[in-house]
Enzyme design. Structure first.
Site, PDB file in Angstrom:
ATOM      1  N   ASP A  79       0.891  -1.169   0.000  1.00 22.75           N
ATOM      2  CA  ASP A  79       0.000   0.000   0.000  1.00 22.75           C
ATOM      3  C   ASP A  79       0.927   1.216   0.000  1.00 22.75           C
ATOM      4  OD1 ASP A  79      -2.564   1.231   2.327  1.00 22.75           O
ATOM      5  OD2 ASP A  79      -1.443   2.223   0.732  1.00 22.75           O
ATOM      6  N   GLY A 120      -9.592   4.805  -5.749  1.00 21.68           N
ATOM      7  CA  GLY A 120      -8.304   4.128  -5.965  1.00 21.68           C
ATOM      8  C   GLY A 120      -7.180   4.663  -5.093  1.00 21.68           C
ATOM      9  N   VAL A 121      -5.999   4.755  -5.702  1.00 24.51           N
ATOM     10  CA  VAL A 121      -4.835   5.191  -4.909  1.00 24.51           C
ATOM     11  C   VAL A 121      -4.993   6.656  -4.503  1.00 24.51           C
ATOM     12  CG1 VAL A 121      -3.385   5.855  -6.891  1.00 24.51           C
ATOM     13  CG2 VAL A 121      -2.306   5.058  -4.779  1.00 24.51           C
ATOM     14  N   ASP A 122      -5.684   7.447  -5.330  1.00 26.42           N
ATOM     15  CA  ASP A 122      -5.951   8.860  -5.020  1.00 26.42           C
ATOM     16  C   ASP A 122      -6.732   8.945  -3.703  1.00 26.42           C
ATOM     17  OD1 ASP A 122      -7.542  11.536  -7.018  1.00 26.42           O
ATOM     18  OD2 ASP A 122      -6.126  11.596  -5.341  1.00 26.42           O
ATOM     19  N   THR A 131      -3.677   2.315 -14.636  1.00 26.75           N
ATOM     20  CA  THR A 131      -4.049   0.905 -14.852  1.00 26.75           C
ATOM     21  C   THR A 131      -5.278   0.491 -14.053  1.00 26.75           C
ATOM     22  OG1 THR A 131      -2.650   0.064 -13.067  1.00 26.75           O
ATOM     23  CG2 THR A 131      -1.638   0.281 -15.254  1.00 26.75           C
ATOM     24  N   GLY A 132      -5.880   1.405 -13.331  1.00 19.94           N
ATOM     25  CA  GLY A 132      -7.107   1.072 -12.594  1.00 19.94           C
ATOM     26  C   GLY A 132      -8.317   1.649 -13.309  1.00 19.94           C
TER      27      GLY A 132
HETATM   28  N1  APR Z   1      -1.213   1.586  -3.080  1.00 22.83           N
HETATM   29  C1  APR Z   1      -0.647   1.271  -4.278  1.00 22.83           C
HETATM   30  N2  APR Z   1      -1.342   1.086  -5.404  1.00 22.83           N
HETATM   31  C2  APR Z   1      -2.696   1.220  -5.324  1.00 22.83           C
HETATM   32  C3  APR Z   1      -3.367   1.546  -4.118  1.00 22.83           C
HETATM   33  C4  APR Z   1      -2.565   1.729  -2.963  1.00 22.83           C
HETATM   34  N3  APR Z   1      -3.102   2.052  -1.767  1.00 22.83           N
HETATM   35  N4  APR Z   1      -4.706   1.612  -4.370  1.00 22.83           N
HETATM   36  C5  APR Z   1      -4.863   1.309  -5.677  1.00 22.83           C
HETATM   37  N5  APR Z   1      -3.663   1.068  -6.251  1.00 22.83           N
HETATM   38  C6  APR Z   1      -3.349   0.716  -7.643  1.00 22.83           C
HETATM   39  C7  APR Z   1      -4.452   0.073  -8.444  1.00 22.83           C
HETATM   40  O1  APR Z   1      -4.509  -1.320  -8.176  1.00 22.83           O
HETATM   41  C8  APR Z   1      -3.976   0.357  -9.863  1.00 22.83           C
HETATM   42  O2  APR Z   1      -3.033  -0.630 -10.260  1.00 22.83           O
HETATM   43  O3  APR Z   1      -3.097   1.924  -8.325  1.00 22.83           O
HETATM   44  C9  APR Z   1      -3.219   1.696  -9.727  1.00 22.83           C
HETATM   45  C10 APR Z   1      -3.927   2.887 -10.352  1.00 22.83           C
HETATM   46  O4  APR Z   1      -5.331   2.714 -10.223  1.00 22.83           O
HETATM   47  P1  APR Z   1      -6.298   3.967  -9.869  1.00 22.83           P
HETATM   48  O5  APR Z   1      -6.064   4.375  -8.474  1.00 22.83           O
HETATM   49  O6  APR Z   1      -7.691   3.555 -10.277  1.00 22.83           O
HETATM   50  O7  APR Z   1      -5.772   5.153 -10.790  1.00 22.83           O
HETATM   51  P2  APR Z   1      -5.949   5.412 -12.359  1.00 22.83           P
HETATM   52  O8  APR Z   1      -6.242   4.162 -13.125  1.00 22.83           O
HETATM   53  O9  APR Z   1      -4.779   6.235 -12.734  1.00 22.83           O
HETATM   54  O10 APR Z   1      -7.273   6.292 -12.426  1.00 22.83           O
HETATM   55  C11 APR Z   1      -7.222   7.597 -11.896  1.00 22.83           C
HETATM   56  O11 APR Z   1      -9.107   7.197 -10.501  1.00 22.83           O
HETATM   57  O12 APR Z   1      -9.161   7.393  -8.238  1.00 22.83           O
HETATM   58  C12 APR Z   1      -9.457   8.043  -9.405  1.00 22.83           C
HETATM   59  O13 APR Z   1      -9.158  10.360  -8.850  1.00 22.83           O
HETATM   60  C13 APR Z   1      -8.624   9.277  -9.584  1.00 22.83           C
HETATM   61  O14 APR Z   1      -9.955  10.009 -11.417  1.00 22.83           O
HETATM   62  C14 APR Z   1      -8.705   9.438 -11.075  1.00 22.83           C
HETATM   63  C15 APR Z   1      -8.639   8.013 -11.571  1.00 22.83           C
END
Ligand code: APR
Length: 180
Positions: free
Chosen positions: A14, A36-38, A122-123
């Site tokens: 994480d 997600g990670v945001d 990638t999410g």
């Molecule tokens: N630590 C590390 N990696 C993480 C975590 C964490 N706590 N949470 C999620 N991830 C990984 C996901 O598994 C994925 O592989 O981060 C990667 C990116 O996924 P997303 O968070 O969905 O980000 P992204 O695909 O870039 O989409 C961005 O999602 O959350 C919203 O505000 C954000 O609109 C933006 C969009």
């Protein structure tokens, strides 16, 4: 292995728990948080983070902006906005590479020796994980070849499959052991 390859590593964790100089956030253009990670980074950093982000006036795809980290163990959060995957013919690879490069430029400007990236785009943004890992490793490798900072770049995968894809991409930059 070339020195750049030694400076990159892959872990499953994480990203909000990492005690590094900077972690990168996969944000959206508003920089005001999301899922997600945001979402994880904003929850762990506390409300001051979004207050600082509010002053930044958003962020373009492929660009990055840096803030403090508040309650996170890291010193800085570098917010970057990855491309939404639209099939691969909308300059997605170059925009994703730009996220890594711009984040590394900001890290170097702020004397960060260690930085951790999530697998940007990638999410929710749907970028195919294998191709994204290739773009990530290739763009970081190119930056490290021309810069002494950061000293160490961690690809912080959130699951084993994502980690394996980054390890495989990394191997393509370093001959298997025993070969010249
Ligand atoms: N630590 C590390 N990696 C993480 C975590 C964490 N706590 N949470 C999620 N991830 C990984 C996901 O598994 C994925 O592989 O981060 C990667 C990116 O996924 P997303 O968070 O969905 O980000 P992204 O695909 O870039 O989409 C961005 O999602 O959350 C919203 O505000 C954000 O609109 C933006 C969009």
């Amino acid at each position: 292995m070339t020195p750049e390859a030694y400076r990159m590593s892959v872990i499953v964790a994480d990203i909000t728990t990492l005690d590094v100089d900077a972690i990168v956030n996969a944000a959206n253009a508003t920089l005001l948080g999301g899922g997600g990670v945001d979402g994880a980074i904003h929850r762990a950093a506390g409300p001051e983070l979004v207050e600082e982000c509010r002053m930044l006036g958003g962020c373009d795809t492929g660009d990055a902006k840096i803030t403090k980290a508040y309650r996170l163990p890291t010193r800085h959060v570098i917010h970057t906005v990855g491309p939404v995957w639209r099939g691969g013919n909308r300059d997605e690879a170059e925009r994703l590479a730009s996220c890594y490069r711009r984040s590394l430029e900001l890290a170097a400007e702020h004397d960060c020796r260690t930085i951790a990236f999530p697998a940007i785009s990638t999410g929710v943004y749907g970028y195919p994980k294998g191709e994204a890992a290739e773009v990530a490793v290739r763009s970081v490798f190119g930056f490290l070849a021309a810069s002494d900072l950061p000293q160490s770049v961690i690809f912080c995968a959130f699951d084993e499959m994502s980690a394996e894809l980054h390890r495989r991409a990394l191997e393509s930059f370093a001959p298997p052991s025993g070969e010249a």
